[in-house]
Design an enzyme around this catalytic site. Structure first.
Site: not given
Ligand SMILES: Cc1ncc(COP(=O)(O)O)c(C=O)c1O
Length: 403
Positions: A202
């Site tokens: 990110k």
């Molecule tokens: C659109 C979206 N929502 C939620 C998440 C979940 O985030 P995390 O990996 O920090 O749990 C991601 C992860 O890549 C994502 O791309």
């Protein structure tokens, strides 16, 4: 190497020389000495978790996105779960969301015992189509859960007015969209709750981590408790006030983000503007290089929007190519370009098919896009040579497979 290869340049997949010697990943973090120092300082301090760095990161982050409150979490997924909880989702309730996302978006609704109801996306941005959402609002609907796919903000004004008309909460999964601009504002203070992820690919990383921003004090307080077992005060508050008593007031989890991670987040925040600018520059170079290729559809950008470019997803125009997406994907990999596909639409995952009896064909726009999507490498530390290599490789592959 030149960015305009000759038509007959042999493909690596057929024994030719790859554009790159080593694989260029589709995304990666960049940390500098200042980030490492910030973490080392915390390691030498009194607080490894839920100390002063947590509040400082939350304040600085929420101010940067333009929201009153920020509540940090151990991941974007935990942050989504907290938002679903704070929205009051429970058994018998529904939340309308997009199939064109990572499964965590819809899973958070299931964690709460509620049902994710998918609505199809708009063909240009692959974000929720407000007209499709409107068709699925029912007496059981409690929330709209939009995603800013690839970093392009969802149709927030339309979704917000739909939510207001129907008494729903608007949750925005902005895990792709930190720094994206929507009609003059950064995402973060527009929806009722906005969710971010700090995973290494990110715009800003804390290793794992997430945040929900909101302008609503009550939602922020509920989420603060939810991430700490449902307890009404934090250990540091009790230590500082010399009190031992605490009360669990709701059923929460341990979803806390550490001081170690927050120190990294604060340090990364200092570089966010520069990193965003670099991503925008890369996206502009890609768009310029590909927009006239007959086999490629470049990502759309709507008026009044400045995307954050977490991903750069192209769509293939199959009618101009002699092979399908799988072959183009393999050919690009053979050139050592780390392409990816975002996303298998959520309702096509086996778990969702088995649980909700999806047959395929329910969301034709998302399903058609999925068959044609390829994400190109996109991260802020890409060099000019990296960008040129991607441009060269894509030209080389589609030229070889042109119909
Ligand atoms: C659109 C979206 N929502 C939620 C998440 C979940 O985030 P995390 O990996 O920090 O749990 C991601 C992860 O890549 C994502 O791309």
């Amino acid at each position: 190497m030149s960015a305009t290869p000759t038509k007959l340049e042999p493909l690596a997949i057929h024994g030719g020389t790859p554009v790159r010697e080593k694989l260029l990943p589709y995304g990666r973090q960049s940390l500098d000495e200042e980030d490492i120092q910030a973490v080392a300082e915390v390691l030498r301090s009194d607080w490894l978790t839920t100390g002063p760095k947590v509040g400082e990161f939350e304040e600085r982050f929420s101010a940067w996105v333009g929201a009153k409150y920020g509540v940090s979490f151990s991941s974007g997924t935990a942050a989504l779960h907290a938002a679903a909880f704070a929205a009051g989702l429970g058994p018998g309730d529904e939340a309308i969301t997009t199939p064109m996302t990572f499964c965590a978006t819809a899973n958070c609704v299931l964690y709460q015992g509620a049902k994710p109801v998918f609505a199809d996306v708009s063909a240009d941005t692959l974000n929720l189509d407000p007209g499709e959402v409107a068709k699925r609002v029912s007496p059981r609907t409690k929330a709209i859960l939009a995603v800013d796919y690839a970093g392009h903000p969802a149709d927030l004004d339309a979704l917000r007015s739909l939510a207001e008309r129907n008494g729903l909460l608007l949750i925005e999964d902005a895990c792709h969209a930190l720094g994206a601009n929507y009609r003059g504002k950064r995402v973060g203070g527009i929806a009722d709750m906005t969710v971010f992820s700090f995973h290494p690919v990110k715009h800003l990383t804390t290793g794992e981590g997430g945040m929900v921003t909101t302008n609503d004090a009550a939602l922020a307080e509920t989420m603060r408790r939810f991430r700490n077992h449902g307890i009404s005060s934090e250990a540091r508050q009790r230590q500082e006030s010399g009190q031992w008593f605490y009360e669990m007031v709701l059923l929460g989890f341990n979803y806390r983000l550490t001081d170690i991670a927050c120190a990294l987040g604060i340090s990364q925040l200092n570089k966010l503007e520069a990193n965003l600018a670099r991503r925008r520059e890369i996206a502009a170079q890609y768009t310029k290089a590909f927009r006239n290729l007959p086999a490629i559809e470049v990502p759309a950008v709507r008026d009044g929007v400045d995307p954050a470019w977490h991903l750069y997803p192209i769509r293939l125009k199959q009618e101009s190519l002699s092979v399908g997406r799988a072959e183009i994907f393999r050919a690009l990999r053979a050139e050592n370009i780390g392409v990816n596909v975002h996303y298998v639409p959520v309702h096509k995952h086996r778990y969702y098919r088995d649980r909700f009896a999806y047959q395929g064909g329910e969301y034709p726009v998302a399903e058609d896009a999925y068959e044609r999507l390829i994400s190109l490498p996109m991260f802020h530390s890409m060099t000019s040579q990296d960008v040129e290599d991607v441009i060269h490789a894509l030209h080389k592959v589609v030229t070889n497979y042109a119909k």
